[in-house]
Design an enzyme around this catalytic site. Structure first.
Site, mmCIF file in Angstrom:
data_model
loop_
_atom_site.group_PDB
_atom_site.id
_atom_site.type_symbol
_atom_site.label_atom_id
_atom_site.label_comp_id
_atom_site.label_asym_id
_atom_site.label_seq_id
_atom_site.Cartn_x
_atom_site.Cartn_y
_atom_site.Cartn_z
ATOM 1 N N CYS A 13 -24.331 -13.685 -12.685
ATOM 2 C CA CYS A 13 -23.295 -14.512 -13.287
ATOM 3 C C CYS A 13 -23.189 -14.208 -14.784
ATOM 4 O O CYS A 13 -24.221 -14.081 -15.441
ATOM 5 C CB CYS A 13 -23.641 -15.987 -13.073
ATOM 6 S SG CYS A 13 -22.416 -17.132 -13.709
ATOM 7 N N PRO A 14 -22.000 -14.028 -15.288
ATOM 8 C CA PRO A 14 -20.678 -14.273 -14.720
ATOM 9 C C PRO A 14 -19.984 -13.036 -14.177
ATOM 10 O O PRO A 14 -18.805 -13.086 -13.825
ATOM 11 C CB PRO A 14 -19.903 -14.816 -15.915
ATOM 12 C CG PRO A 14 -20.425 -13.999 -17.062
ATOM 13 C CD PRO A 14 -21.909 -13.827 -16.748
#
Length: 94
Positions: A13-14
């Site tokens: 993430c992201p």
């Protein structure tokens, strides 16, 4: 109907959400994007992204460590007041 495959295994993430967003921009309505991830947060991030962009998740599969999404490209984004921003659902984006 075109199906595009996107291998995002190993990304954290992201990045899976950001790369999925970029790939969706190049598709036309009705096309599908098959996304393969290993990041456990993608089960939250990608469905939220898809709601934001006005597309739809048709299938989500989970195996040992792999998560697969089949996303159908919709006609356009959801109105701004009815969606979440990337910042609201991914703590690593500022």
């Amino acid at each position: 109907m075109l199906i595009t495959k996107l291998d995002l295994t190993g990304l954290k993430c992201p990045m899976p959400a950001l790369k999925t967003r970029k790939a969706l921009k190049s598709l036309t309505p009705g096309d599908r994007l098959e996304v393969h991830c290993t990041d456990p947060l993608s089960v939250i991030d990608i469905p939220n992204l898809v709601r934001e962009t006005g597309d739809s998740v048709e299938i989500t599969e989970r195996a040992e460590r792999r998560i697969v999404f089949l996303i159908k490209k919709g006609g356009g984004p959801v109105p701004l007041d009815a969606r979440f921003s990337l910042r609201s659902w991914c703590p690593y984006v500022k």
